[in-house]
Design a protein around this motif. Structure first.
Motif, PDB file in Angstrom:
ATOM      1  N   SER A 195       0.553  -1.094   0.068  1.00  0.00           N
ATOM      2  CA  SER A 195       0.295  -0.236   0.255  1.00  0.00           C
ATOM      3  C   SER A 195       0.767   1.287  -0.140  1.00  0.00           C
ATOM      4  O   SER A 195       0.540   1.988   0.261  1.00  0.00           O
ATOM      5  CB  SER A 195      -0.790   0.367   1.661  1.00  0.00           C
ATOM      6  OG  SER A 195      -0.105  -0.188   2.564  1.00  0.00           O
ATOM      7  N   THR A 208     -11.532  -0.903  -2.289  1.00  0.00           N
ATOM      8  CA  THR A 208     -10.509  -1.518  -3.440  1.00  0.00           C
ATOM      9  C   THR A 208     -12.536  -0.871  -4.013  1.00  0.00           C
ATOM     10  O   THR A 208     -13.163  -1.753  -3.865  1.00  0.00           O
ATOM     11  CB  THR A 208     -10.723  -2.909  -3.247  1.00  0.00           C
ATOM     12  OG1 THR A 208     -11.416  -3.356  -3.119  1.00  0.00           O
ATOM     13  CG2 THR A 208      -9.708  -3.010  -1.930  1.00  0.00           C
ATOM     14  N   TYR A 308     -11.230  -1.868 -14.004  1.00  0.00           N
ATOM     15  CA  TYR A 308     -11.613  -1.445 -12.715  1.00  0.00           C
ATOM     16  C   TYR A 308     -12.426  -0.602 -12.927  1.00  0.00           C
ATOM     17  O   TYR A 308     -12.523   0.485 -13.318  1.00  0.00           O
ATOM     18  CB  TYR A 308     -10.449  -0.996 -12.336  1.00  0.00           C
ATOM     19  CG  TYR A 308      -9.316  -1.728 -12.120  1.00  0.00           C
ATOM     20  CD1 TYR A 308      -9.120  -2.513 -11.267  1.00  0.00           C
ATOM     21  CD2 TYR A 308      -7.852  -1.967 -12.927  1.00  0.00           C
ATOM     22  CE1 TYR A 308      -8.374  -3.673 -10.380  1.00  0.00           C
ATOM     23  CE2 TYR A 308      -7.441  -3.043 -13.077  1.00  0.00           C
ATOM     24  CZ  TYR A 308      -6.695  -3.740 -11.517  1.00  0.00           C
ATOM     25  OH  TYR A 308      -6.549  -4.659 -11.518  1.00  0.00           O
ATOM     26  N   PRO A 351     -16.234  -4.887  -5.611  1.00  0.00           N
ATOM     27  CA  PRO A 351     -15.650  -3.903  -4.912  1.00  0.00           C
ATOM     28  C   PRO A 351     -15.416  -4.179  -2.936  1.00  0.00           C
ATOM     29  O   PRO A 351     -16.708  -4.660  -2.805  1.00  0.00           O
ATOM     30  CB  PRO A 351     -16.005  -2.753  -5.274  1.00  0.00           C
ATOM     31  CG  PRO A 351     -17.558  -2.855  -5.887  1.00  0.00           C
ATOM     32  CD  PRO A 351     -17.340  -4.127  -6.410  1.00  0.00           C
ATOM     33  N   PHE A 381      -7.183   1.152  -3.046  1.00  0.00           N
ATOM     34  CA  PHE A 381      -6.082  -0.062  -3.049  1.00  0.00           C
ATOM     35  C   PHE A 381      -5.992   0.168  -4.796  1.00  0.00           C
ATOM     36  O   PHE A 381      -6.670   0.761  -5.727  1.00  0.00           O
ATOM     37  CB  PHE A 381      -6.714  -1.187  -2.746  1.00  0.00           C
ATOM     38  CG  PHE A 381      -5.150  -2.250  -2.737  1.00  0.00           C
ATOM     39  CD1 PHE A 381      -4.384  -2.208  -2.574  1.00  0.00           C
ATOM     40  CD2 PHE A 381      -5.832  -3.334  -3.704  1.00  0.00           C
ATOM     41  CE1 PHE A 381      -3.812  -2.695  -3.186  1.00  0.00           C
ATOM     42  CE2 PHE A 381      -4.589  -4.252  -3.236  1.00  0.00           C
ATOM     43  CZ  PHE A 381      -3.822  -4.327  -3.256  1.00  0.00           C
ATOM     44  N   VAL A 384      -6.994  -5.045  -6.441  1.00  0.00           N
ATOM     45  CA  VAL A 384      -8.073  -6.258  -5.999  1.00  0.00           C
ATOM     46  C   VAL A 384      -7.678  -6.706  -4.971  1.00  0.00           C
ATOM     47  O   VAL A 384      -5.975  -7.161  -5.283  1.00  0.00           O
ATOM     48  CB  VAL A 384      -9.160  -6.437  -6.789  1.00  0.00           C
ATOM     49  CG1 VAL A 384     -10.745  -5.508  -6.947  1.00  0.00           C
ATOM     50  CG2 VAL A 384      -8.557  -7.842  -7.930  1.00  0.00           C
ATOM     51  N   CYS A 385      -7.764  -7.911  -3.685  1.00  0.00           N
ATOM     52  CA  CYS A 385      -7.547  -8.190  -3.087  1.00  0.00           C
ATOM     53  C   CYS A 385      -8.756  -9.073  -2.146  1.00  0.00           C
ATOM     54  O   CYS A 385      -9.665  -8.510  -2.655  1.00  0.00           O
ATOM     55  CB  CYS A 385      -6.906  -7.703  -1.707  1.00  0.00           C
ATOM     56  SG  CYS A 385      -7.706  -7.067  -0.400  1.00  0.00           S
ATOM     57  N   THR A 388     -12.383  -8.570  -0.034  1.00  0.00           N
ATOM     58  CA  THR A 388     -14.069  -8.894  -0.683  1.00  0.00           C
ATOM     59  C   THR A 388     -14.350 -10.393   0.137  1.00  0.00           C
ATOM     60  O   THR A 388     -15.688 -10.625  -0.052  1.00  0.00           O
ATOM     61  CB  THR A 388     -13.256  -9.281  -2.258  1.00  0.00           C
ATOM     62  OG1 THR A 388     -13.390  -7.311  -2.711  1.00  0.00           O
ATOM     63  CG2 THR A 388     -15.028  -9.407  -2.853  1.00  0.00           C
ATOM     64  N   VAL A 399      -6.250  -3.081   4.319  1.00  0.00           N
ATOM     65  CA  VAL A 399      -5.162  -3.108   3.372  1.00  0.00           C
ATOM     66  C   VAL A 399      -4.184  -2.320   3.644  1.00  0.00           C
ATOM     67  O   VAL A 399      -4.112  -1.133   4.318  1.00  0.00           O
ATOM     68  CB  VAL A 399      -5.182  -2.497   1.297  1.00  0.00           C
ATOM     69  CG1 VAL A 399      -4.226  -2.898   1.981  1.00  0.00           C
ATOM     70  CG2 VAL A 399      -6.342  -4.185   1.356  1.00  0.00           C
TER      71      VAL A 399
END
Length: 441
Positions: A195, A208, A308, A351, A381, A384-385, A388, A399
């Protein structure tokens, strides 16, 4: 903060500083494990699978050193998720530190300054595939737990450490979701993804974007290359003689490019730079059927898009908008009106947004400030991670982690050592703030 809490914080920060050299060495060891996701497009699964499990084993060793009870959660053989639970004394909230062990392929080796899976350590950086995305965060989280133990800290709540597989292709069913469904959740989470940016400390990231991956296939009509002039000009033969899909794709491209410009003007978010939300045509293939020479009109075309989108919009809303814009453009062309492009939606990643008043955000901000002497920057962010999928299981979080975001997936990816150390400190102090200290006496 009372004097006892201040003493504990200082002890923990000193322990992290004392572990910095080891932390860098462990990150170098982690980079040497070529844990490319075996399901990443273009990989030969049987040749690649297993390295994720090796990487999880490396983390599991550090979790054990931190006093954690270690468990492997495995959906696919060779793709072990390592989970370490440092049990609290009771009465406190639990905290989850999550990261993924898989990395993307190295790309073009001639663009690396050396072997991407052999770390280069300078005075202030560690360079290698996965340094930023995200072995640096995994190692920092593990050493935060080690530092707590070396400082003699006993938390009231559990500290849960996760090293998971599958994130790079959205395979959360084999990774984060599998671990959560095995019972290794918590009251709040920090995903240790990168980050930061170059020369900065990690930012606090509560939001995100949504991510979509889709393909469009288009049909044309092949003909000899010498007939192009007669097919491309409507005053001559036009579509009756042949249709080149490359020309027809230009209509679709322009429609989506115009939509992208509209997003840049109107889809604004305070934590993302203007123009961040986008539609990327990243892979394009067009050719005459079964032929790879340009002496025919191309009657086949496929294009892969990565999208995105604004976190306040649902995947379904954006998907409908994209399909509608393409349909509107195609209605203006006789061939595309009769032979519309075909969509295939391949990855739908919703998201995520942490509520502004969520207490985990304040706990992390306080910890960052205790370690750095200043409040963290807050940002969105860049990708994505797995937050979610945690959110789907009722776990909120954010994050925060070491890494220079723009080097993720790039050649000569690197992480700054200062960010590595800062992240370990922030994780450890957040655990104290969130989980509480065990009562003594």
């Amino acid at each position: 903060m009372n004097s006892q809490d201040g003493d504990v914080t200082r002890r923990v920060l000193d322990e992290v500083d004392g572990l910095a050299t080891r932390m860098v060495a462990s990150l170098a060891d982690a980079i040497s494990v070529p844990s490319v996701n075996p399901r990443y497009p273009g990989q030969e699964y049987d040749k690649v699978v297993g390295a994720e499990g090796d990487m999880s084993a490396l983390l599991a060793h550090l979790y054990s050193e931190a006093g954690a009870d270690v468990t492997n959660v495995t959906v696919e053989r060779g793709r072990d998720n390592a989970v370490g639970v440092v049990p609290g004394a009771g009465g406190g909230r639990s905290l989850l530190l999550n990261g993924h062990v898989d990395v993307v392929p190295a790309g073009r080796l001639d663009r690396w300054n050396g072997d991407p899976f052999r770390a280069v350590v300078t005075d202030d950086t560690v360079i290698g595939r996965g340094a930023t995305d995200m072995k640096g965060g995994l190692v920092a989280a593990a050493y935060a737990a080690v530092a707590l133990r070396r400082a003699g800290v006993r938390l009231a709540g559990d500290l849960v450490l996760q090293a998971v597989v599958g994130e790079e292709v959205g395979d959360h069913e084999a990774g984060t979701t599998a671990v959560l469904e095995a019972g290794f959740g918590a009251d709040a989470a920090i995903v240790c993804e990168p980050s930061g940016q170059a020369g900065t400390l990690p930012a606090s990231v509560p939001v995100t974007p949504g991510l979509l991956w889709f393909s469009i296939t288009m049909e044309g009509k092949t003909a000899h290359s010498g007939l192009r002039g007669m097919t491309v000009h409507p005053t001559l033969e036009g579509d009756a003689l042949g249709v080149n899909t490359v020309d027809k794709f230009w209509i679709v491209y322009q429609a989506l490019r115009a939509l992208e410009d509209e997003w840049a003007r109107h889809d604004r978010h305070p934590l993302f730079p203007p123009g961040y939300f986008n539609l990327l045509p990243g892979v394009l293939r067009a050719n005459p059927s079964g032929i790879l020479v340009p002496f025919f009109l191309a009657d086949e075309l496929s294009v892969e898009y990565c999208v995105y989108h604004h976190p306040d919009r649902s995947n379904e809303e954006v998907m409908a908008e994209i399909e509608s814009r393409v349909a509107d453009a195609c209605r203006q062309d006789p061939w595309l009106r009769a032979h519309p492009p075909v969509f295939d939606w391949k990855l739908l990643w919703p998201p995520y947004a942490l509520p502004a008043d969520a207490p985990i955000g304040a706990a992390l901000a306080h910890a960052h400030a205790a370690a750095a002497g200043q409040a963290p920057v807050t940002s969105g962010f860049m990708g994505v991670c797995d937050l979610t999928w945690m959110d789907r299981k009722g776990i909120s979080g954010l994050v925060y982690g070491p890494g220079v975001g723009y080097t993720a997936h790039a050649e000569n990816e690197y992480v700054e050592i200062a960010q590595l150390v800062q992240s370990a400190k922030t994780y450890a102090i957040t655990a104290i703030n969130w989980c509480g200290l065990a009562e003594t006496g």
